[in-house]
Design a protein around this motif. Structure first.
Motif, PDB file in Angstrom:
ATOM      1  N   THR A 177     -39.237   6.208  20.291  1.00 39.12           N
ATOM      2  CA  THR A 177     -39.570   6.023  18.885  1.00 39.12           C
ATOM      3  C   THR A 177     -41.016   6.391  18.582  1.00 39.12           C
ATOM      4  N   VAL A 178     -41.928   6.055  19.476  1.00 39.50           N
ATOM      5  CA  VAL A 178     -43.355   6.304  19.212  1.00 39.50           C
ATOM      6  C   VAL A 178     -43.872   7.590  19.847  1.00 39.50           C
ATOM      7  N   LYS A 179     -43.036   8.268  20.580  1.00 34.35           N
ATOM      8  CA  LYS A 179     -43.461   9.458  21.326  1.00 34.35           C
ATOM      9  C   LYS A 179     -44.174  10.493  20.459  1.00 34.35           C
ATOM     10  N   ASN A 180     -43.680  10.747  19.284  1.00 30.77           N
ATOM     11  CA  ASN A 180     -44.259  11.789  18.435  1.00 30.77           C
ATOM     12  C   ASN A 180     -45.010  11.244  17.228  1.00 30.77           C
ATOM     13  N   GLU A 181     -45.283   9.949  17.246  1.00 30.26           N
ATOM     14  CA  GLU A 181     -46.032   9.339  16.155  1.00 30.26           C
ATOM     15  C   GLU A 181     -47.519   9.609  16.326  1.00 30.26           C
ATOM     16  N   ILE A 192     -51.014   7.971  15.154  1.00 31.13           N
ATOM     17  CA  ILE A 192     -51.595   6.782  14.543  1.00 31.13           C
ATOM     18  C   ILE A 192     -53.101   6.894  14.593  1.00 31.13           C
TER      19      ILE A 192
END
Length: 78
Positions: free
Chosen positions: A67-71, A73
């Motif tokens: 889920t956060v791999k391509n986020e 921030i």
């Protein structure tokens, strides 16, 4: 051990308003992640939630990673 999280995690509008849960349960993925982050061990979770398997818990971690791999921030420096 190779685990495919898609086999263990589901999201359906009629179950917990679509929150990701462990399939065939009402146990949300975020609950398992919070418990692990809080120091609970896998064995603790398996005992507290007898319907869970080791693969279910690993799937929660894999789901979070995916889920956060391509986020992207941006954190503000303090």
């Amino acid at each position: 051990m190779s685990v495919n999280w898609i086999e263990h995690i589901s999201s359906e509008p009629k179950i917990l308003f679509g929150k990701p849960v462990i399939k065939n349960t009402r146990i949300p993925v975020d609950l398992i992640l919070e418990k692990l982050a809080g120091g609970d061990k896998m064995e603790d979770l398996l005992q507290a939630y007898p319907s869970l398997t080791k693969e279910d818990i690993i799937s929660c971690l894999l789901f979070a990673a995916e889920t956060v791999k391509n986020e992207v921030i941006y954190l503000k420096a303090s």
